[in-house]
Design a protein around this motif. Structure first.
Motif, mmCIF file in Angstrom:
data_model
loop_
_atom_site.group_PDB
_atom_site.id
_atom_site.type_symbol
_atom_site.label_atom_id
_atom_site.label_comp_id
_atom_site.label_asym_id
_atom_site.label_seq_id
_atom_site.Cartn_x
_atom_site.Cartn_y
_atom_site.Cartn_z
ATOM 1 N N PHE A 6 0.828 -1.206 0.000
ATOM 2 C CA PHE A 6 0.000 0.000 0.000
ATOM 3 C C PHE A 6 0.866 1.261 0.000
ATOM 4 O O PHE A 6 0.613 2.204 -0.747
ATOM 5 C CB PHE A 6 -0.937 -0.023 1.213
ATOM 6 N N GLU A 7 1.900 1.269 0.823
ATOM 7 C CA GLU A 7 2.810 2.427 0.875
ATOM 8 C C GLU A 7 3.619 2.551 -0.408
ATOM 9 O O GLU A 7 3.887 3.648 -0.877
ATOM 10 C CB GLU A 7 3.742 2.313 2.078
ATOM 11 N N GLN A 8 4.017 1.428 -0.992
ATOM 12 C CA GLN A 8 4.769 1.457 -2.247
ATOM 13 C C GLN A 8 3.939 2.069 -3.374
ATOM 14 O O GLN A 8 4.480 2.676 -4.286
ATOM 15 C CB GLN A 8 5.203 0.043 -2.645
ATOM 16 N N MET A 9 2.619 1.925 -3.281
ATOM 17 C CA MET A 9 1.734 2.482 -4.304
ATOM 18 C C MET A 9 1.351 3.932 -3.984
ATOM 19 O O MET A 9 0.529 4.517 -4.672
ATOM 20 C CB MET A 9 0.474 1.626 -4.426
ATOM 21 N N GLY A 10 1.932 4.507 -2.946
ATOM 22 C CA GLY A 10 1.679 5.901 -2.616
ATOM 23 C C GLY A 10 0.647 6.104 -1.528
ATOM 24 O O GLY A 10 0.231 7.229 -1.264
ATOM 25 N N GLY A 11 0.204 5.035 -0.893
ATOM 26 C CA GLY A 11 -0.799 5.135 0.161
ATOM 27 C C GLY A 11 -0.200 5.581 1.478
ATOM 28 O O GLY A 11 0.992 5.447 1.729
ATOM 29 N N THR A 12 -1.045 6.135 2.334
ATOM 30 C CA THR A 12 -0.602 6.589 3.656
ATOM 31 C C THR A 12 -1.518 5.995 4.722
ATOM 32 O O THR A 12 -2.610 5.519 4.426
ATOM 33 C CB THR A 12 -0.646 8.128 3.753
ATOM 34 N N TYR A 13 -1.054 6.045 5.961
ATOM 35 C CA TYR A 13 -1.800 5.525 7.097
ATOM 36 C C TYR A 13 -2.027 6.624 8.122
ATOM 37 O O TYR A 13 -1.270 7.583 8.207
ATOM 38 C CB TYR A 13 -1.024 4.388 7.777
ATOM 39 N N GLY A 64 -5.972 5.235 17.619
ATOM 40 C CA GLY A 64 -5.769 4.456 18.837
ATOM 41 C C GLY A 64 -4.455 3.705 18.740
ATOM 42 O O GLY A 64 -3.387 4.298 18.599
ATOM 43 N N ASP A 65 -4.511 2.387 18.797
ATOM 44 C CA ASP A 65 -3.318 1.551 18.697
ATOM 45 C C ASP A 65 -3.079 1.023 17.285
ATOM 46 O O ASP A 65 -2.147 0.256 17.063
ATOM 47 C CB ASP A 65 -3.439 0.344 19.644
ATOM 48 N N TYR A 66 -3.912 1.404 16.329
ATOM 49 C CA TYR A 66 -3.843 0.825 14.991
ATOM 50 C C TYR A 66 -3.583 1.880 13.928
ATOM 51 O O TYR A 66 -4.076 2.997 14.006
ATOM 52 C CB TYR A 66 -5.154 0.095 14.638
ATOM 53 N N TYR A 67 -2.822 1.497 12.918
ATOM 54 C CA TYR A 67 -2.643 2.321 11.734
ATOM 55 C C TYR A 67 -3.658 1.858 10.683
ATOM 56 O O TYR A 67 -3.651 0.696 10.284
ATOM 57 C CB TYR A 67 -1.224 2.185 11.170
ATOM 58 N N LEU A 68 -4.507 2.773 10.285
ATOM 59 C CA LEU A 68 -5.520 2.462 9.278
ATOM 60 C C LEU A 68 -5.169 3.173 7.981
ATOM 61 O O LEU A 68 -4.735 4.325 7.995
ATOM 62 C CB LEU A 68 -6.909 2.898 9.752
ATOM 63 N N PRO A 69 -5.383 2.501 6.836
ATOM 64 C CA PRO A 69 -5.063 3.137 5.550
ATOM 65 C C PRO A 69 -6.030 4.284 5.253
ATOM 66 O O PRO A 69 -7.211 4.224 5.600
ATOM 67 C CB PRO A 69 -5.216 2.009 4.537
#
Length: 123
Positions: free
Chosen positions: A5-12, A16-21
Motif C-alpha cells: 500500500f505504501e509502495q503504491m503511494g498510500g498513507t496511514y 488508537g493503537d492501529y494504523y488504518l489506511p
C-alpha cells in the motif's frame, strides 16, 4: 520495509493503537440519474451486490446508472410510439375522444414499463 500500500503511494493514520489506511473512492462524473437508473440501482443493491460494490468502488457506478437510465428511457418512448401506431391511437382520437385516448395510452405505457423493466432494469 514499506507495505505494498505504501509502495503504491498510500498513507496511514494512527487511530488508537492501529494504523488504518487512508482510503478514498475515485472521483466520478456527476451525471444525473433518472427514475430508471434509480430502479436499477435498487435492483443491484438487493440482487447483484457484488456488481454494485465493484461499480461503486471503481468509481463507475454513476456513469453506469446514467447509461442504463438513458437506454431505458429511449426504449420506453420507442415502445410507446410503436405500440400506439400499431393500435391506431392517433391525435385524431385524442381530439375526438380524450377519455378513451387517455385510457388506451395509460395501458400502453404500463405495458411498455413492464417490457423495459424485464429487459433492462431487472436483467
Amino acid at each position: 520495509m514499506k507495505s505494498l500500500f505504501e509502495q503504491m503511494g498510500g498513507t496511514y493514520t494512527l487511530q488508537g493503537d492501529y494504523y488504518l489506511p487512508n482510503l478514498t473512492l475515485p472521483i466520478e462524473e456527476n451525471k444525473p440519474i433518472g427514475i430508471w437508473g434509480q430502479r436499477h440501482m435498487r435492483y443491484l443493491k438487493q440482487h447483484r451486490k457484488v456488481l454494485y460494490t465493484n461499480l461503486l468502488t471503481s468509481g463507475k457506478l454513476r456513469s453506469y446508472l446514467a447509461n442504463i437510465d438513458e437506454q431505458a428511457e429511449d426504449m420506453f418512448f420507442r415502445l410507446v410510439e410503436q405500440m400506439a401506431e400499431r393500435e391506431g391511437i392517433t391525435e385524431k382520437l385524442k381530439a375526438e375522444q380524450p377519455i378513451e385516448w387517455v385510457g388506451k395510452m395509460n395501458a400502453l405505457r404500463e405495458a411498455a414499463v413492464e417490457i423495459v423493466n424485464a429487459e433492462v432494469i431487472f436483467a
